[in-house]
Design an enzyme around this catalytic site. Sequence first.
Site, mmCIF file in Angstrom:
data_model
loop_
_atom_site.group_PDB
_atom_site.id
_atom_site.type_symbol
_atom_site.label_atom_id
_atom_site.label_comp_id
_atom_site.label_asym_id
_atom_site.label_seq_id
_atom_site.Cartn_x
_atom_site.Cartn_y
_atom_site.Cartn_z
ATOM 1 N N ARG A 95 20.892 -37.081 99.936
ATOM 2 C CA ARG A 95 21.585 -37.874 99.701
ATOM 3 C C ARG A 95 21.921 -38.987 98.214
ATOM 4 N NH1 ARG A 95 17.123 -41.884 102.276
ATOM 5 N NH2 ARG A 95 18.924 -43.174 101.670
ATOM 6 N N ARG A 101 8.672 -46.346 100.229
ATOM 7 C CA ARG A 101 10.109 -47.664 100.562
ATOM 8 C C ARG A 101 9.290 -46.996 102.307
ATOM 9 N NH1 ARG A 101 16.012 -47.942 99.978
ATOM 10 N NH2 ARG A 101 16.574 -45.770 101.488
ATOM 11 N N ARG A 137 11.428 -44.966 107.108
ATOM 12 C CA ARG A 137 12.807 -44.209 107.346
ATOM 13 C C ARG A 137 12.691 -42.665 107.338
ATOM 14 N NH1 ARG A 137 18.276 -46.804 103.858
ATOM 15 N NH2 ARG A 137 18.809 -44.998 104.213
ATOM 16 N N LYS A 169 19.643 -52.125 96.185
ATOM 17 C CA LYS A 169 21.200 -52.157 96.550
ATOM 18 C C LYS A 169 20.403 -52.812 98.277
ATOM 19 C CE LYS A 169 23.507 -49.035 98.705
ATOM 20 N NZ LYS A 169 22.773 -48.154 98.163
ATOM 21 N N ARG A 198 31.685 -46.201 100.676
ATOM 22 C CA ARG A 198 30.816 -44.808 100.250
ATOM 23 C C ARG A 198 31.962 -44.101 99.420
ATOM 24 N NH1 ARG A 198 25.495 -46.364 102.397
ATOM 25 N NH2 ARG A 198 23.995 -44.716 101.792
HETATM 26 P P1 AMP Z 1 21.727 -46.603 103.652
HETATM 27 O O1 AMP Z 1 21.279 -47.490 104.849
HETATM 28 O O2 AMP Z 1 22.433 -46.783 103.054
HETATM 29 O O3 AMP Z 1 21.159 -45.731 102.466
HETATM 30 O O4 AMP Z 1 22.526 -45.672 104.431
HETATM 31 C C1 AMP Z 1 21.630 -44.651 105.438
HETATM 32 C C2 AMP Z 1 23.065 -43.470 105.847
HETATM 33 O O5 AMP Z 1 23.829 -44.310 107.096
HETATM 34 C C3 AMP Z 1 23.356 -42.995 104.894
HETATM 35 O O6 AMP Z 1 22.807 -41.150 104.076
HETATM 36 C C4 AMP Z 1 24.428 -42.370 106.173
HETATM 37 O O7 AMP Z 1 24.336 -41.268 106.467
HETATM 38 C C5 AMP Z 1 25.118 -43.205 106.898
HETATM 39 N N1 AMP Z 1 25.907 -44.554 105.821
HETATM 40 C C6 AMP Z 1 25.523 -45.274 105.944
HETATM 41 N N2 AMP Z 1 26.891 -46.435 104.516
HETATM 42 C C7 AMP Z 1 27.451 -45.308 105.153
HETATM 43 C C8 AMP Z 1 28.993 -45.654 104.625
HETATM 44 N N3 AMP Z 1 29.802 -46.328 104.158
HETATM 45 N N4 AMP Z 1 30.233 -44.573 104.916
HETATM 46 C C9 AMP Z 1 28.814 -42.899 105.703
HETATM 47 N N5 AMP Z 1 28.010 -43.085 105.651
HETATM 48 C C10 AMP Z 1 27.403 -44.044 105.815
#
Ligand code: AMP
Length: 217
Positions: free
Chosen positions: A171, A127, A160, A13, A88
Amino acid sequence: MNVILLGAPGSGKGTQASRLQAALGLAHVASGDLFRYNLNNETELGMIAKSYMDRGELVPDDLTVKMVLKRMAQPDVLGGLLLDGFPRTVPQAEALDSALTDIGQQVDGVIHLYVDPDVLVERVGGRVICRKCQRPFHSINNPFITCPTNECHGEYLYHREDDHPDTVRKRIETYNAQTAPLVERYRARGLLVSISGDQEIDQVTEAMLTAANKFGG
Ligand code: AMP
């Protein structure tokens, strides 16, 4: 045009969002980037979000929705939005619908990137992310060679913390339990295009652009 990117962690993404944003002229709003910004700046929201992020869980809906809607109120979003990592959950999707309805807009299309779960874990393992522009790179599939915007020499790249294999598995579980139901929700509304993220990066971009150019038309 308002487009949502749906996909598990590691589906591509973030990589594709930077490409689509440039090609379609949409504002890229990534909820994960917004949380990491808060975390790096040690805001109250960042401190709360950290505990959920470290466990591979979702930050509660009320905090997430408030943060994303605040970002959506900024002027650059008026010309169209590319949402990456949001919504999400079903309540987040409902909050998004109602916020867009309030300004006479709607979700115009949803691109769902799907990838085999074993590939996801491998991909996230390799990554690295640029702390400056948030672009993701991958040691094998998408190595950092030069900065796409000529702003650095790779000195901001980092792994990360939540990309550790155990957290990634959690996740993915979280995605399957809480986010995957959105695929059916948007499919039922005729908004969903599913694309395999298990192709060359350029091929995925091309398929996504073809899909996006049909949205709202
Ligand atoms: P990402 O960078 O999109 O993989 O997001 C990293 C982390 O941020 C996720 O594992 C969640 O803990 C939090 N997070 C990101 N987007 C959301 C969302 N829409 N709802 C809830 N938690 C989120």
